[in-house]
Design a protein around this motif. Structure first.
Motif, mmCIF file in Angstrom:
data_model
loop_
_atom_site.group_PDB
_atom_site.id
_atom_site.type_symbol
_atom_site.label_atom_id
_atom_site.label_comp_id
_atom_site.label_asym_id
_atom_site.label_seq_id
_atom_site.Cartn_x
_atom_site.Cartn_y
_atom_site.Cartn_z
ATOM 1 N N ARG A 57 10.514 -29.572 5.340
ATOM 2 C CA ARG A 57 9.866 -28.261 5.258
ATOM 3 C C ARG A 57 10.125 -27.507 6.550
ATOM 4 O O ARG A 57 10.350 -28.093 7.603
ATOM 5 N N ARG A 58 10.058 -26.179 6.465
ATOM 6 C CA ARG A 58 10.275 -25.331 7.641
ATOM 7 C C ARG A 58 9.109 -25.494 8.624
ATOM 8 O O ARG A 58 7.949 -25.461 8.231
ATOM 9 N N ALA A 61 5.521 -23.443 24.296
ATOM 10 C CA ALA A 61 5.966 -23.195 22.924
ATOM 11 C C ALA A 61 6.287 -24.519 22.227
ATOM 12 O O ALA A 61 6.920 -25.405 22.814
ATOM 13 N N TYR A 62 5.834 -24.637 21.002
ATOM 14 C CA TYR A 62 6.065 -25.819 20.174
ATOM 15 C C TYR A 62 6.539 -25.379 18.793
ATOM 16 O O TYR A 62 6.268 -24.269 18.346
ATOM 17 N N TYR A 63 7.223 -26.291 18.106
ATOM 18 C CA TYR A 63 7.453 -26.155 16.681
ATOM 19 C C TYR A 63 6.531 -27.180 16.023
ATOM 20 O O TYR A 63 6.414 -28.308 16.485
ATOM 21 N N ARG A 64 5.870 -26.783 14.945
ATOM 22 C CA ARG A 64 4.892 -27.650 14.311
ATOM 23 C C ARG A 64 5.113 -27.683 12.805
ATOM 24 O O ARG A 64 5.370 -26.672 12.174
ATOM 25 N N ARG A 95 -0.301 -35.891 9.896
ATOM 26 C CA ARG A 95 -0.960 -34.611 9.617
ATOM 27 C C ARG A 95 -0.237 -33.456 10.302
ATOM 28 O O ARG A 95 -0.055 -32.395 9.730
ATOM 29 N N ASN A 96 0.183 -33.650 11.544
ATOM 30 C CA ASN A 96 0.940 -32.639 12.294
ATOM 31 C C ASN A 96 2.086 -33.311 13.029
ATOM 32 O O ASN A 96 1.922 -34.402 13.575
ATOM 33 N N VAL A 97 3.226 -32.650 13.043
ATOM 34 C CA VAL A 97 4.379 -33.090 13.832
ATOM 35 C C VAL A 97 4.686 -31.965 14.801
ATOM 36 O O VAL A 97 4.828 -30.809 14.389
#
Length: 78
Positions: free
Chosen positions: A8-9, A19-22, A39-41
């Motif tokens: 998934r995006r 800054a993070y990508y989650r 639950r979160n990456v």
């Protein structure tokens, strides 16, 4: 940017000024689709930026761009 666990995006997010990508994956969806997903990456952007910059600089170096130029795209005249 796509999550390696679920394809998934990922979405951008700031946490404590960084800054993070989650990828936030609802637990119900993971259980229903039998996807082993936390639950979160999170992926810090700065962990990705240096390797990405290095790859871009090597892939799009001026001498390589000339080699890769397609005959369909003529060199512009000065």
């Amino acid at each position: 940017m796509y999550c390696a666990a679920c394809d998934r995006r990922m979405q951008g997010q700031y946490n404590h000024g960084d800054a993070y990508y989650r990828c936030r994956f609802p637990q119900e969806y993971a259980l229903a689709n039998e996807v082993p997903h936390p639950r979160n990456v999170y992926l810090r952007e700065d962990a990705l930026a240096d390797p990405l910059d290095t790859w871009l600089a090597s892939t799009f170096a001026p001498h390589l761009i000339e080699q890769k130029r397609s005959p369909r795209w003529p060199t512009p005249s000065p």
